[in-house]
Scaffold this motif. Structure first.
Motif, PDB file in Angstrom:
ATOM      1  N   HIS A  55     -17.739 -30.908 -13.118  1.00 26.09           N
ATOM      2  CA  HIS A  55     -18.370 -29.853 -13.908  1.00 26.09           C
ATOM      3  C   HIS A  55     -17.706 -29.746 -15.277  1.00 26.09           C
ATOM      4  N   ALA A  56     -18.381 -29.044 -16.189  1.00 25.36           N
ATOM      5  CA  ALA A  56     -17.837 -28.771 -17.530  1.00 25.36           C
ATOM      6  C   ALA A  56     -18.469 -27.463 -17.983  1.00 25.36           C
ATOM      7  N   ASP A  57     -17.886 -26.361 -17.614  1.00 23.72           N
ATOM      8  CA  ASP A  57     -18.499 -25.049 -17.753  1.00 23.72           C
ATOM      9  C   ASP A  57     -18.277 -24.454 -19.150  1.00 23.72           C
ATOM     10  N   THR A  58     -18.745 -23.230 -19.320  1.00 22.24           N
ATOM     11  CA  THR A  58     -18.463 -22.472 -20.537  1.00 22.24           C
ATOM     12  C   THR A  58     -17.830 -21.142 -20.149  1.00 22.24           C
ATOM     13  N   LEU A  59     -17.034 -20.609 -21.050  1.00 24.46           N
ATOM     14  CA  LEU A  59     -16.406 -19.301 -20.866  1.00 24.46           C
ATOM     15  C   LEU A  59     -16.656 -18.458 -22.109  1.00 24.46           C
ATOM     16  N   SER A  60     -16.655 -17.149 -21.939  1.00 23.53           N
ATOM     17  CA  SER A  60     -16.813 -16.264 -23.097  1.00 23.53           C
ATOM     18  C   SER A  60     -15.583 -16.340 -23.997  1.00 23.53           C
ATOM     19  N   GLN A  61     -14.404 -16.637 -23.397  1.00 22.80           N
ATOM     20  CA  GLN A  61     -13.179 -16.813 -24.181  1.00 22.80           C
ATOM     21  C   GLN A  61     -13.128 -18.258 -24.681  1.00 22.80           C
ATOM     22  N   LYS A  62     -13.592 -18.474 -25.897  1.00 25.59           N
ATOM     23  CA  LYS A  62     -13.764 -19.837 -26.396  1.00 25.59           C
ATOM     24  C   LYS A  62     -12.444 -20.555 -26.703  1.00 25.59           C
ATOM     25  N   ASP A  63     -11.329 -19.826 -26.661  1.00 25.67           N
ATOM     26  CA  ASP A  63     -10.039 -20.473 -26.926  1.00 25.67           C
ATOM     27  C   ASP A  63      -9.463 -21.131 -25.674  1.00 25.67           C
ATOM     28  N   ILE A  64     -10.016 -20.811 -24.489  1.00 31.06           N
ATOM     29  CA  ILE A  64      -9.509 -21.416 -23.255  1.00 31.06           C
ATOM     30  C   ILE A  64     -10.034 -22.839 -23.137  1.00 31.06           C
ATOM     31  N   ARG A  65      -9.137 -23.776 -22.850  1.00 31.27           N
ATOM     32  CA  ARG A  65      -9.535 -25.174 -22.743  1.00 31.27           C
ATOM     33  C   ARG A  65      -8.661 -25.886 -21.718  1.00 31.27           C
ATOM     34  N   GLY A  66      -9.077 -27.097 -21.348  1.00 30.17           N
ATOM     35  CA  GLY A  66      -8.301 -27.904 -20.418  1.00 30.17           C
ATOM     36  C   GLY A  66      -8.975 -28.047 -19.068  1.00 30.17           C
ATOM     37  N   ALA A  67      -8.488 -28.999 -18.303  1.00 26.34           N
ATOM     38  CA  ALA A  67      -9.064 -29.295 -16.988  1.00 26.34           C
ATOM     39  C   ALA A  67      -8.512 -28.350 -15.920  1.00 26.34           C
ATOM     40  N   THR A  68      -9.323 -28.147 -14.870  1.00 20.27           N
ATOM     41  CA  THR A  68      -8.942 -27.320 -13.724  1.00 20.27           C
ATOM     42  C   THR A  68      -9.431 -28.005 -12.457  1.00 20.27           C
ATOM     43  N   VAL A  69      -8.628 -27.942 -11.395  1.00 17.60           N
ATOM     44  CA  VAL A  69      -9.027 -28.492 -10.105  1.00 17.60           C
ATOM     45  C   VAL A  69      -9.135 -27.336  -9.113  1.00 17.60           C
ATOM     46  N   TYR A  70     -10.305 -27.221  -8.471  1.00 16.65           N
ATOM     47  CA  TYR A  70     -10.549 -26.134  -7.528  1.00 16.65           C
ATOM     48  C   TYR A  70     -10.670 -26.671  -6.107  1.00 16.65           C
ATOM     49  N   THR A  71     -10.124 -25.898  -5.166  1.00 16.97           N
ATOM     50  CA  THR A  71     -10.353 -26.152  -3.743  1.00 16.97           C
ATOM     51  C   THR A  71     -10.950 -24.891  -3.127  1.00 16.97           C
ATOM     52  N   LEU A  72     -11.484 -25.036  -1.913  1.00 22.04           N
ATOM     53  CA  LEU A  72     -12.204 -23.949  -1.265  1.00 22.04           C
ATOM     54  C   LEU A  72     -11.269 -22.877  -0.727  1.00 22.04           C
ATOM     55  N   SER A  73     -11.668 -21.631  -0.933  1.00 29.15           N
ATOM     56  CA  SER A  73     -10.976 -20.500  -0.310  1.00 29.15           C
ATOM     57  C   SER A  73     -11.952 -19.338  -0.256  1.00 29.15           C
TER      58      SER A  73
END
Length: 384
Positions: A234-252
């Motif tokens: 995925h490559a999402d968008t956030l309202s905080q446009k200064d946040i950047r970088g990759a993230t790895v998610y697992t289920l919880s």
């Protein structure tokens, strides 16, 4: 409706079918029918349109018709008496399907239930079932004991899932207006190519073009091809446009933070956008669709996530706390270690540039491939 195909059953008093329920979605649907005794049944498939035929011993259908209202994979469900000693149910499907489970189980409070699990299949495989089935015998369907972990085949299979697609475009780039569905598919192709260069690894794409897949379809496709890993991109968008970088998610079931919770909520809306919805139904019915990931599988998912983060450190930009958890529907395969990888944020100008840069994508795909290979070798060394 026509004669019973598999021979008549012995003349007998009709057995009461007193309760029924259906639950499922566009990829997998379960039907449960409660009987006062143990029913005999046989299964066959018919084309034009695709249908599943269930022939039963003499049966009195004593439940409200609304209890078997079509949903999920079924667009029409009909049933009734054939002759004095037989009855038939006809399930007309939205697309080619196969039964992965069809068996009678004993109820705790007496009586029995017929359980039918239908799952998507391809037109070619359905056509093959039509050609090879024997109308003098019931179609072969696995029992519950036969449905489970696949015997080790010597190949480490990775499902590479390009997020979004078709009517669901996902996020949109702030500067270029590039859609997330395009970014994820381009990267998925590159990652799959890199993974297939590793000896002993076979990668495949859940979608190979601009096609919409429901969240459940993605999981079912991975299970049908016996995936050992599932990586959703995925490559999402956030309202905080200064946040950047990759993230790895697992289920919880509980999100690690508000950002993860909000992201999962948005991603889980994908099905609703295209008119799909998951019918949770009673727990007994829906458990095949939304089982909580087994603890062992979850531990493997966390291990994979940690390997990806390790590969990225110092090489690929990461957000703070790069391994996070949330309740993503697409990560719910009960027996496949799964991660969702946010490559970056299209809402950030710098991330957007990188996401569209071939050199950067190649570097990231290489790093992920190295993480997968390290995970695979460690799993093999531990006998997993």
């Amino acid at each position: 409706m026509g004669a019973v195909a598999s021979g008549s059953y012995a003349s007998q008093q009709p057995m009461l079918a007193f309760s029924a329920r259906v639950a499922g979605d566009a990829a997998r649907t379960r039907v449960v029918i409660d009987f006062e005794g143990k029913p005999e049944f046989s299964i066959h498939y018919v084309g034009g349109p695709e249908r599943i035929i269930v022939d039963l011993s003499a049966t009195a259908f004593g439940f409200p018709a609304a209890d078997l209202a079509p949903r999920g994979l079924f667009k029409d469900i009909r049933y009734g008496t054939m002759e004095a000693d037989s009855a038939r149910m006809v399930f007309t499907t939205e697309r080619p399907v196969k039964l992965v489970l069809a068996e009678v189980q004993e109820n705790e409070n007496g009586g029995h239930r017929l359980v039918l699990d239908a799952e998507i299949t391809t037109k070619d495989k359905f056509a093959e079932m039509l050609k090879t089935q024997d109308w003098n015998a019931s179609a072969a369907v696995p029992s519950a004991d036969e449905v489970g972990p696949v015997v080790e085949d010597g190949v480490f299979t990775v499902a590479v899932d390009a997020g979004h697609g078709g009517i669901d475009a996902g996020a949109t780039g702030a500067a270029t207006k590039t859609s997330e569905k395009t970014v994820t598919l381009d990267f998925a192709r590159l990652l799959s190519e890199r993974l297939n260069k590793i000896e002993g690894v076979k990668a495949f794409l859940t979608r190979e073009d601009d096609t919409f897949l429901s969240l459940s379809e993605r999981v079912v496709l991975a299970r049908q091809r016996h995936a050992d890993l599932f990586i959703s991109l995925h490559a999402d968008t956030l309202s905080q446009k200064d946040i950047r970088g990759a993230t790895v998610y697992t289920l919880s079931d509980r999100a690690s933070d508000r950002m993860a919770e909000n992201l999962a909520a948005r991603e889980n809306l994908s099905d609703q956008l295209a008119g799909f919805s998951i019918d949770h139904g009673r727990p007994e019915v829906a458990d095949i669709l939304l089982d909580l990931t087994r603890r062992e599988t979850q531990a493997f998912s966390v291990s994979l996530a940690e390997n990806v983060v390790k590969s990225f450190e110092g090489q690929v930009g990461l957000i703070n706390n790069p391994h996070r958890q949330a309740n993503f529907q697409v990560l719910r395969a009960p027996d496949i270690p799964s991660v969702l990888l946010e490559l970056g944020f299209l809402s950030n100008a710098e991330d957007e540039k990188l996401l569209l840069d071939e050199t950067w994508r190649t570097k990231v795909a290489t790093r992920i491939s190295e993480a997968v290979d390290r995970y695979r070798r460690r799993s093999l060394a531990n006998g997993g």
